[in-house]
Design an enzyme around this catalytic site. Structure first.
Site, PDB file in Angstrom:
ATOM      1  N   SER A   1       0.764  -1.227  -0.513  1.00  0.00           N
ATOM      2  CA  SER A   1       0.303  -0.037  -0.623  1.00  0.00           C
ATOM      3  C   SER A   1       0.757   1.597   0.140  1.00  0.00           C
ATOM      4  CB  SER A   1      -0.764  -0.221   1.259  1.00  0.00           C
ATOM      5  OG  SER A   1      -1.918   1.389   1.182  1.00  0.00           O
TER       6      SER A   1
ATOM      7  N   TYR B   1      -2.780  -0.298   9.952  1.00  0.00           N
ATOM      8  CA  TYR B   1      -3.003  -1.133   9.038  1.00  0.00           C
ATOM      9  C   TYR B   1      -1.478  -0.776   8.106  1.00  0.00           C
ATOM     10  CZ  TYR B   1      -4.124  -0.883   3.761  1.00  0.00           C
ATOM     11  OH  TYR B   1      -4.256  -1.139   2.939  1.00  0.00           O
TER      12      TYR B   1
END
Length: 681
Positions: free
Chosen positions: A558, A571
């Site tokens: 990501s 996350y």
């Protein structure tokens, strides 16, 4: 009247479908059928005699009008007057093109002459196991008389072609009482004046041969049980097969990558458990349809079924070297100056007593069909050995067909393989969102795809969409479980022979400020993304090193692995863990030819499983925008002002694995439409 409307064609297709639907009648893509009739000449309007015959390739069970070649009978029959003789009979195949009636349809096959020259309105040429058993028996001619009397006659072995068509036509003319013939080393041909009569005669030959073999054959044609070769319990042999499959696939891919298929049917296991299996396997298959797909003979392991796996792997490597050397000798013994170059010396069939059969091909269907054909060959050997002895055609004749220029021309007509052909991919989280898009793209580029997801229903839906079991496999797998990840890779090995490309895509996100982030929030995200990627990559490395074919591991990380955004500690940290795994594993696995790279997406809202699961609402609240506008919001903060979709992430995965970046490892590709703060340095 068009071909589609012609009653002879309708009857031909219906007959073909019935015959092709029963594997006792013919094997997949084997045999051909034909019908003769009259239709108006589109130029003169006069009645013209035509032959409609199944063309090159295709399968009787699914034959369509487009799979037929339509030819003018007067021109086909006239070819007898210009036939240059056996030494030049291959020239006649090109002449068939000058006999075609109109455009379209399939290319005429080598068997066209058989159908054209036999004086009957309908002709079937089939490869039933029972008929080939008689055709490949040492005293097949005598057995044919004993089985059929005067109703079916024997035609000695001849390679398919124009001369064989002349031979069969002459036999029929000389024996008007016959309904068909047994072709030595090959199969059967039947005929009739109506489609119904032809089908009836084909089935008469097939069923009568079956009854003859059952009524006259000895009960144990493969001999008594062989020590150490009894079938292992199902769970044990499947576990051993999954462990051996990558090793065997790597050996079978020495010349070019192959996809694998595993079979442990009762037919295979019984054959391998018997005393005579080494002798019979060494004789090789006989029918041209068989050995063109199975090679002239298989590789057979000569260790007990329960031997230590390391010993089995070592022995397989020795046997593989011997097999390749023997194949080269076979090629050099029979090749002439005009022979095509040797195509490859690896086996297509590997037999492991107690475990089963591994078959290989350029794709899953080819691998599966090769295995099915070897099962046909086992049936043939059983039938021939039960009433006589199995006596396949001479090795020199097998070579003439395997390296036939006409066969070579057929191979040259095949379309170029897709970039990921013969590669097996496993995508975690493949049942939805980005994973689904990646699975779709990899399958479209030729890969076989294992769709792994905790949602079994979603995985199955994607696998079905990709084309079913010859293209994709659905496995239920929680990436946090060592056992379930190992089971997913075992399933991949049994289905396709191994794995070449793994995409660590499974993910989840819970967006909260630090003080609201619980230990459970932290643990669940790290278990799925950091631990899950580690487990999948570790299992991938085991399989890929066993194969010795290199491979690709791709992490879907990501932008947040390098960009410090608000309210995102769990996350972002898990994604940073994934990103560093890419670097660590690229350094460790490069010596095995395994490339490890990553993709850093951002703002993938539409179609994303993570955003649909609540992440979208959380991030929208953080940024103060309506959830339905979140994709637009992300797009406007990028340099390109473009929204990122799952398909864009899939494009990056393909770019990394499709062959053009063969010297790239340890790289992260941003797919974020341009976020300057996340630029990699």
């Amino acid at each position: 009247m068009s071909t589609r409307q012609h009653p002879a064609v309708e009857a031909l297709l219906e007959r073909s479908h019935r015959l092709g639907a029963d594997p006792r009648n013919t094997n997949y893509a084997g045999g051909n059928t034909s019908a003769k009739g009259t239709a108006p000449d589109p130029v003169t309007g006069g009645a013209t005699e035509l032959l409609w015959v199944k063309g090159s390739g295709g399968d009787l069970g699914t034959l369509t009008e487009g799979g037929l070649a339509a030819l003018r009978l007067d021109r086909l029959r006239a070819l007898k007057e210009v036939y240059p003789g056996l030494a030049r009979e291959d020239e006649m195949v090109a002449a068939f093109d000058f006999c075609l009636h109109g455009k379209g349809g399939a290319a005429p096959s080598i068997d066209t002459a058989m159908h054209a020259l036999v004086d009957a309105a309908h002709v079937d040429h089939l490869h039933p196991d029972s008929g080939i058993a008689l055709a490949c028996a040492a005293d097949g001619e005598k057995l044919t008389r004993q089985c059929f009397g005067q109703s079916v006659v024997w035609v000695p072995w001849r390679r398919p072609g124009f001369q064989l068509g002349l031979d069969i036509a002459a036999v029929k003319d000389a024996n008007p009482q016959t309904v068909g013939c047994v072709l030595g080393g090959h199969g059967i041909t039947a005929w009739g004046e109506s489609s119904e009569e032809c089908e009836r005669n084909s089935l008469y030959i097939i069923r009568t041969a079956e009854e003859f073999l059952a009524g006259h054959g000895r009960p144990d044609p493969f001999g008594p049980p062989r020590e150490g070769c009894a079938p292992l319990p199902r769970d044990v042999r499947r576990e051993r097969a999954a462990a051996l499959a990558p090793v065997i696939r790597g050996l079978a891919s020495t010349d070019r990558p192959q996809v694998g298929h595993f079979t442990d049917s009762d037919t295979v296991l019984d054959f391998l458990s018997r005393q005579e299996h080494p002798r019979l396997a060494a004789l090789g298959t006989s029918c041209p349809d068989h050995f063109l797909r199975t090679k002239v003979r298989p590789l057979v392991l000569d260790l007990p079924g329960d031997a230590p796996l390391d010993d089995v792997a070592a022995r397989l490597r020795e046997l593989h070297e011997d097999y390749r050397a023997a194949y080269r000798v076979y090629y050099e013994r029979h090749a002439t100056a005009g022979s095509p170059a040797m195509r490859g010396a690896d086996p297509a069939i590997v037999l492991v007593p107690g475990v089963g059969m591994f078959s290989f091909g350029k794709d899953k269907q080819t691998a599966r069909v090769a295995g099915e054909f070897y099962v046909n060959a086992i049936h043939v050997m059983r039938g021939a050995e039960s009433v006589s002895s199995y006596s396949p055609i001479e090795e020199s004749e097998k070579f003439r067909i395997e390296y036939w220029e006409l066969e070579e021309a057929k191979l040259r007509r095949m379309p170029a393989p897709k970039p990921l052909a013969a590669r097996v991919a496993l995508v975690t989280g493949g049942g939805s969102g980005i994973g689904r898009a990646i699975a779709r793209r990899l399958a479209a580029e030729g890969a076989c795809v294992v769709v792994a997801d905790r949602d079994a229903e979603g995985a199955a839906e994607v696998a079905d969409e990709l084309g079913g079991t010859d293209r994709a496999l659905a496995v239920e797998a929680d990436v946090t479980s060592e056992e379930e990840i190992a089971a997913a890779f075992r399933s991949a090995a049994l289905a396709f022979g191994g794995v070449d490309l793994v995409v660590n895509n499974a993910g989840i996100s819970r967006s909260k400020p630090l003080l609201e982030t619980t230990a459970k929030d932290w643990d669940v995200q790290h278990r799925i993304m950091a631990r899950g990627s580690f487990l999948a990559s570790r299992e991938a490395a085991r399989v890929m090193t066993a194969q010795g074919m290199g491979g690709d591991i791709v992490y879907i990380a990501s932008k947040n692995s390098v960009f410090a955004g608000p309210d995102n500690i769990a996350y972002g940290a898990a994604k940073a863990d994934q990103a560093h795994q890419v670097r660590l594993l690229a350094a460790e696995l490069g010596g095995h030819g395994i490339r490890v790279n990553g993709v850093n997406p951002d703002g993938v809202v539409r179609g994303s499983g993570i955003f649909a699961g609540g992440w979208g609402a959380q991030r929208a609240a953080v940024y103060g925008v309506p959830e339905e506008k979140l994709g637009e919001f992300y797009a406007q903060r990028t340099l390109l002002k473009r929204e990122v979709l799952p398909e864009h992430v899939a494009n990056a995965v393909f770019a990394l694995t499709g062959g053009e970046l063969s010297h790239t490892t340890g790289l992260h590709i941003p797919v974020d439409a341009g976020v300057a703060a996340a630029f990699l340095r």
